[in-house]
Design an enzyme around this catalytic site. Structure first.
Site, PDB file in Angstrom:
ATOM      1  N   PRO A   1     -42.494 -57.162 -66.691  1.00 36.45           N
ATOM      2  CA  PRO A   1     -41.654 -56.749 -65.846  1.00 36.45           C
ATOM      3  C   PRO A   1     -40.404 -56.025 -66.114  1.00 36.45           C
ATOM      4  CG  PRO A   1     -42.046 -58.994 -65.213  1.00 36.45           C
ATOM      5  CD  PRO A   1     -42.312 -59.004 -66.496  1.00 36.45           C
ATOM      6  N   GLY A   2     -40.266 -55.052 -65.457  1.00 32.90           N
ATOM      7  CA  GLY A   2     -38.394 -54.431 -65.370  1.00 32.90           C
ATOM      8  C   GLY A   2     -37.544 -55.333 -64.291  1.00 32.90           C
TER       9      GLY A   2
ATOM     10  N   TYR B   1     -32.263 -60.956 -76.492  1.00 32.72           N
ATOM     11  CA  TYR B   1     -33.083 -60.948 -75.252  1.00 32.72           C
ATOM     12  C   TYR B   1     -34.496 -60.103 -75.515  1.00 32.72           C
ATOM     13  CZ  TYR B   1     -35.346 -60.853 -70.875  1.00 32.72           C
ATOM     14  OH  TYR B   1     -36.145 -61.070 -69.615  1.00 32.72           O
TER      15      TYR B   1
ATOM     16  N   PHE C   1     -32.179 -64.355 -62.177  1.00 34.45           N
ATOM     17  CA  PHE C   1     -31.890 -64.121 -63.819  1.00 34.45           C
ATOM     18  C   PHE C   1     -30.421 -63.412 -63.911  1.00 34.45           C
ATOM     19  CE2 PHE C   1     -32.246 -60.607 -66.703  1.00 34.45           C
ATOM     20  CZ  PHE C   1     -33.045 -61.002 -67.807  1.00 34.45           C
TER      21      PHE C   1
ATOM     22  N   GLY D   1     -40.507 -72.711 -65.006  1.00 30.73           N
ATOM     23  CA  GLY D   1     -39.553 -71.799 -64.247  1.00 30.73           C
ATOM     24  C   GLY D   1     -39.835 -72.125 -62.965  1.00 30.73           C
TER      25      GLY D   1
ATOM     26  N   GLY E   1     -37.054 -68.100 -58.712  1.00 30.01           N
ATOM     27  CA  GLY E   1     -37.656 -66.790 -59.011  1.00 30.01           C
ATOM     28  C   GLY E   1     -39.116 -66.851 -59.288  1.00 30.01           C
TER      29      GLY E   1
HETATM   30  P1  NDP Z   1     -34.560 -67.331 -62.566  1.00 32.38           P
HETATM   31  O1  NDP Z   1     -33.353 -67.630 -63.292  1.00 32.38           O
HETATM   32  O2  NDP Z   1     -34.814 -67.086 -61.053  1.00 32.38           O
HETATM   33  O3  NDP Z   1     -35.741 -68.418 -63.082  1.00 32.38           O
HETATM   34  C1  NDP Z   1     -35.927 -68.921 -64.319  1.00 32.38           C
HETATM   35  C2  NDP Z   1     -36.545 -70.180 -64.498  1.00 32.38           C
HETATM   36  O4  NDP Z   1     -36.650 -70.659 -65.570  1.00 32.38           O
HETATM   37  C3  NDP Z   1     -35.834 -71.215 -63.702  1.00 32.38           C
HETATM   38  O5  NDP Z   1     -36.684 -71.684 -62.862  1.00 32.38           O
HETATM   39  C4  NDP Z   1     -35.233 -72.150 -64.634  1.00 32.38           C
HETATM   40  O6  NDP Z   1     -35.463 -73.572 -64.233  1.00 32.38           O
HETATM   41  C5  NDP Z   1     -36.444 -71.848 -65.951  1.00 32.38           C
HETATM   42  N1  NDP Z   1     -35.538 -72.408 -67.028  1.00 32.38           N
HETATM   43  C6  NDP Z   1     -34.652 -71.670 -68.033  1.00 32.38           C
HETATM   44  N2  NDP Z   1     -34.507 -72.544 -68.903  1.00 32.38           N
HETATM   45  C7  NDP Z   1     -35.162 -73.662 -68.781  1.00 32.38           C
HETATM   46  C8  NDP Z   1     -35.279 -74.759 -69.717  1.00 32.38           C
HETATM   47  N3  NDP Z   1     -34.483 -74.977 -70.914  1.00 32.38           N
HETATM   48  N4  NDP Z   1     -36.227 -75.691 -69.426  1.00 32.38           N
HETATM   49  C9  NDP Z   1     -36.756 -75.515 -68.334  1.00 32.38           C
HETATM   50  N5  NDP Z   1     -36.776 -74.353 -67.454  1.00 32.38           N
HETATM   51  C10 NDP Z   1     -35.909 -73.477 -67.711  1.00 32.38           C
HETATM   52  O7  NDP Z   1     -35.155 -65.775 -63.351  1.00 32.38           O
HETATM   53  P2  NDP Z   1     -36.616 -65.365 -63.215  1.00 32.38           P
HETATM   54  O8  NDP Z   1     -37.651 -65.864 -62.410  1.00 32.38           O
HETATM   55  O9  NDP Z   1     -36.307 -63.627 -63.221  1.00 32.38           O
HETATM   56  O10 NDP Z   1     -37.241 -65.460 -64.871  1.00 32.38           O
HETATM   57  C11 NDP Z   1     -38.596 -65.747 -65.025  1.00 32.38           C
HETATM   58  C12 NDP Z   1     -38.727 -65.112 -66.446  1.00 32.38           C
HETATM   59  O11 NDP Z   1     -39.190 -64.001 -66.015  1.00 32.38           O
HETATM   60  C13 NDP Z   1     -38.043 -65.344 -67.689  1.00 32.38           C
HETATM   61  O12 NDP Z   1     -38.806 -65.435 -68.493  1.00 32.38           O
HETATM   62  C14 NDP Z   1     -37.392 -63.851 -67.652  1.00 32.38           C
HETATM   63  O13 NDP Z   1     -37.087 -63.497 -68.883  1.00 32.38           O
HETATM   64  C15 NDP Z   1     -38.221 -63.091 -67.001  1.00 32.38           C
HETATM   65  N6  NDP Z   1     -38.268 -61.843 -66.567  1.00 32.38           N
HETATM   66  C16 NDP Z   1     -37.137 -61.558 -65.485  1.00 32.38           C
HETATM   67  C17 NDP Z   1     -37.224 -60.412 -65.096  1.00 32.38           C
HETATM   68  C18 NDP Z   1     -36.078 -59.933 -64.143  1.00 32.38           C
HETATM   69  O14 NDP Z   1     -35.489 -58.881 -63.773  1.00 32.38           O
HETATM   70  N7  NDP Z   1     -35.501 -61.164 -63.318  1.00 32.38           N
HETATM   71  C19 NDP Z   1     -37.784 -59.169 -65.481  1.00 32.38           C
HETATM   72  C20 NDP Z   1     -38.505 -59.327 -66.897  1.00 32.38           C
HETATM   73  C21 NDP Z   1     -38.875 -60.748 -67.154  1.00 32.38           C
HETATM   74  P3  NDP Z   1     -34.127 -74.656 -64.476  1.00 32.38           P
HETATM   75  O15 NDP Z   1     -32.831 -73.911 -64.468  1.00 32.38           O
HETATM   76  O16 NDP Z   1     -34.277 -75.585 -63.238  1.00 32.38           O
HETATM   77  O17 NDP Z   1     -34.431 -75.219 -65.639  1.00 32.38           O
HETATM   78  C1  8X3 Z   2     -35.670 -58.597 -67.477  1.00 37.31           C
HETATM   79  C2  8X3 Z   2     -35.607 -57.228 -67.160  1.00 37.31           C
HETATM   80  O1  8X3 Z   2     -34.284 -54.807 -67.569  1.00 37.31           O
HETATM   81  O2  8X3 Z   2     -32.831 -56.816 -67.466  1.00 37.31           O
HETATM   82  O3  8X3 Z   2     -36.353 -58.814 -68.529  1.00 37.31           O
HETATM   83  O4  8X3 Z   2     -34.053 -56.720 -69.544  1.00 37.31           O
HETATM   84  S1  8X3 Z   2     -34.089 -56.172 -68.096  1.00 37.31           S
END
Ligand code: NDP
Ligand code: 8X3
Length: 250
Positions: A180-181, A150, A187, A12, A16
């Site tokens: 995290p929240g 999810y 995302f 990822g 993010g």
């Molecule tokens: P982003 O969308 O900014 O980043 C998501 C990352 O995941 C990207 O780099 C994307 O890269 C990668 N990714 C998704 N699918 C694939 C795949 N099939 N193969 C390889 N890479 C993949 O979101 P976040 O940074 O917020 O999310 C990161 C993590 O944090 C996730 O697991 C999310 O569930 C979790 N999270 C996020 C929260 C939020 O509020 N933002 C809160 C709690 C948890 P690419 O598209 O280039 O492949």
């Molecule tokens: C992402 C945070 O609150 O949208 O995991 O589920 S929430």
């Protein structure tokens, strides 16, 4: 523990939380391997970081590609695996969601995370050192409407992490689940399929966490002394809270 000369692989890393984690780990002296599908972004990020950054463009759901992954030798054996790749698709009740979206979340958030962990943990156990960091979510613990699959994927990540801890006790290998929240990243753009206006509304009038806030916690976890394991870290913006029970009355 110091990170200089250690090798961290971050999934990822194109956006993010993953991107922020790669940035801080690299700044602390780690060799970083950046994983994501968007190759152009990975290349630009690696160029920006300079020395000690390598790219591995990859769809983490590609089981064969994960199984045959070979890391650049000059990066050294893997010390830290950060499983940040993940996503939520859509925000509609289960009976309206597409099975394809639901399965994509399961494949990415659960199956790919297990495959990557299973790939790298044996060598960590053999070397008696290593740290796996999973990015879970508060959605694992607190249900909200339309969060069904999810939330369930993140509950899986939580329990998988705890189960790993049970197995890894005494091996020298650590595991941490960071939950995290609301964090402002791409995302919500992904969740709402590129509807940027709807995504922006999620964070309107409140201060969400930043990706850097989560990266700080990852850095804290991986730099504790070798005998300290942070099992689970839950974190929310001050502005976020819990919903009351809903009662539908006739
Ligand atoms: P982003 O969308 O900014 O980043 C998501 C990352 O995941 C990207 O780099 C994307 O890269 C990668 N990714 C998704 N699918 C694939 C795949 N099939 N193969 C390889 N890479 C993949 O979101 P976040 O940074 O917020 O999310 C990161 C993590 O944090 C996730 O697991 C999310 O569930 C979790 N999270 C996020 C929260 C939020 O509020 N933002 C809160 C709690 C948890 P690419 O598209 O280039 O492949
Ligand atoms: C992402 C945070 O609150 O949208 O995991 O589920 S929430």
């Amino acid at each position: 523990m110091k990170l200089e000369g250690r090798h961290a692989l971050v999934t990822g890393a194109t956006s993010g939380i993953g991107e922020a984690c790669a940035r801080v780990l690299h700044a602390e002296g780690a060799n970083v391997t950046l994983v994501g599908r968007r190759k152009a972004r990975l290349d630009a990020f690696a160029r920006e970081l300079g020395d000690r950054a390598r790219t591995l463009p990859l769809d983490v759901r590609d089981r064969d590609a994960v199984a045959s992954l070979v890391l650049a030798r000059e990066q050294g054996p893997l010390d830290v695996l950060v499983n940040a790749a993940g996503l939520a698709l859509g925000l509609s009740p289960l009976h309206e969601a597409t099975l394809e979206d639901l399965e994509t979340m399961i494949d990415t958030n659960c199956k790919a995370l297990v495959a990557l962990t299973r790939k790298f943990v044996p060598e960590m156990v053999a070397r008696k050192t290593g740290h796996v960091v999973h990015i879970g979510s508060v959605a694992a613990t607190y249900p909200y409407p339309s969060g069904h699959v999810y939330g369930a994927t993140k509950a899986f990540v939580h329990q998988f992490s705890q189960g790993m801890k049970a197995d890894l006790a005494g091996t020298g290998v650590r595991v941490t689940c960071i939950e995290p929240g609301m964090v402002e990243t791409e995302f919500s753009k992904v969740r709402f399929a590129g509807d940027d206006a709807r995504a922006a509304k999620v964070y309107e009038g409140m201060q969400p966490l930043s990706a850097g806030d989560i990266a700080d916690l990852v850095l804290f976890a991986v730099t504790r002394p070798a005998h300290v394991n942070l099992n689970v870290i839950e974190v929310m913006p001050v502005a976020q809270g819990f919903g009351p029970f809903v009662v539908k009355r006739a």
